[in-house]
Design a protein around this motif. Structure first.
Motif, mmCIF file in Angstrom:
data_model
loop_
_atom_site.group_PDB
_atom_site.id
_atom_site.type_symbol
_atom_site.label_atom_id
_atom_site.label_comp_id
_atom_site.label_asym_id
_atom_site.label_seq_id
_atom_site.Cartn_x
_atom_site.Cartn_y
_atom_site.Cartn_z
ATOM 1 N N UNK A 1 0.824 -1.071 0.010
ATOM 2 C CA UNK A 1 0.076 0.035 0.009
ATOM 3 C C UNK A 1 0.957 1.193 0.112
ATOM 4 N N UNK A 2 0.225 2.302 -0.108
ATOM 5 C CA UNK A 2 1.101 3.649 -0.317
ATOM 6 C C UNK A 2 0.366 4.701 0.537
ATOM 7 N N UNK B 1 11.039 3.602 0.902
ATOM 8 C CA UNK B 1 10.197 4.983 0.819
ATOM 9 C C UNK B 1 9.659 5.120 -0.073
ATOM 10 N N UNK B 2 10.342 4.812 -1.469
ATOM 11 C CA UNK B 2 9.589 5.334 -2.746
ATOM 12 C C UNK B 2 8.536 4.137 -2.922
ATOM 13 N N UNK B 3 8.787 2.768 -2.677
ATOM 14 C CA UNK B 3 7.854 1.929 -3.098
ATOM 15 C C UNK B 3 6.722 2.259 -2.139
ATOM 16 N N UNK B 4 6.454 2.925 -1.098
ATOM 17 C CA UNK B 4 5.365 2.970 -0.412
ATOM 18 C C UNK B 4 4.793 4.691 -0.394
ATOM 19 N N UNK C 1 13.573 9.601 -6.779
ATOM 20 C CA UNK C 1 13.169 10.639 -6.059
ATOM 21 C C UNK C 1 14.155 11.995 -6.165
ATOM 22 N N UNK C 2 13.431 13.170 -5.915
ATOM 23 C CA UNK C 2 14.202 14.286 -5.821
ATOM 24 C C UNK C 2 13.955 15.343 -4.668
ATOM 25 N N UNK D 1 8.546 12.274 -6.005
ATOM 26 C CA UNK D 1 9.186 11.427 -7.270
ATOM 27 C C UNK D 1 9.446 12.665 -8.210
ATOM 28 N N UNK D 2 10.680 12.234 -8.751
ATOM 29 C CA UNK D 2 11.434 12.978 -9.695
ATOM 30 C C UNK D 2 10.676 13.138 -10.746
#
Length: 230
Positions: free
Chosen positions: A100-101, A127-130, A211-212, A228-229
């Motif tokens: 889940x996010x 972190x990015x996955x969620x 990410x950025x 997210x970039x």
């Protein structure tokens, strides 16, 4: 997750010690500080927050009080036993996949400065996955020069003393940090590995996970908001 101590990390003092060298009783005594308010100001009201490495809930509890829905993750069951008002998940951060996010993912406690570059990327990958579309990752990193001019000492208004005793290079830009926490009735120590990160190095690490940096949330640039970039 097992209870084996992570490489380069250990702790001493009364009570349970987690795999990364944190003393559970010590963290029940430490104040939350300004961190919950920094997070609250950076995310929408009522946001769903994933807190990675929540410990005993020092930040979890104020965030819940702010009205956020918090999922709190830690690899120590002894730490999680102290968390109230939030969903808790017993897992290492690197292996976490909840399917889940979230509106915001929080990686505090300077975890991004881990001495192991592969571990750092695994943390950021989680972190990015969620992260939900339009969401933000909130990172707490060490300030520049934090581990120079040691030893140093700070007396907290709550009545305990924090000493950063030493920072010893162990190769590849990594330092072994030794800290002491002295209370009137007990003393704890912690040893951990730290890799200082410049802004450019942090940018590169985030970019590897898509990410950025969106903004720095504090004047000392220790709290960072990433998205997210494009």
């Amino acid at each position: 997750m097992g209870t084996n101590t992570r490489t380069g990390r250990k702790g001493t003092g009364p009570g349970a010690i987690t795999p990364d060298g944190c003393a559970v009783e010590l963290y029940t005594r430490l104040p939350a500080g300004a961190e919950p308010d920094i997070i609250a100001a950076a995310v929408p009201a009522g946001a769903r927050i994933l807190e990675l490495g929540c410990g005993v809930g020092r930040m979890t509890h104020p965030l819940v009080a702010h009205g956020f829905t918090v999922t709190a993750v830690d690899e120590s069951r002894e730490m999680l036993d102290h968390v109230r008002g939030a969903r808790t998940v017993h897992s290492s951060i690197e292996l976490l996949d909840l399917g889940q996010q979230f509106d915001a993912v929080v990686l505090a406690s300077f975890l991004v400065n881990t001495g192991d570059a592969d571990e750092r990327q695994a943390l950021l990958r989680t972190c990015a996955r969620h992260l939900a579309p339009g969401g933000r990752v909130l990172l707490q990193r060490e300030g520049q020069g934090w581990h120079t001019n040691l030893p140093s000492e700070r007396v907290d208004p709550a009545g305990f003393t924090v000493r950063m005793v030493s920072s010893d290079p162990v190769g590849d830009g990594v330092n072994s940090i030794y800290a002491e926490y002295e209370f009137p009735d007990a003393t704890w120590t912690q040893t951990f590995l730290s890799r200082p990160l410049t802004d450019d190095q942090l940018d590169a690490a985030l970019a590897q996970e898509g990410l950025a940096v969106d903004a720095y949330l504090t004047d000392d640039r220790t709290w960072v908001c990433a998205r997210r970039a494009a």
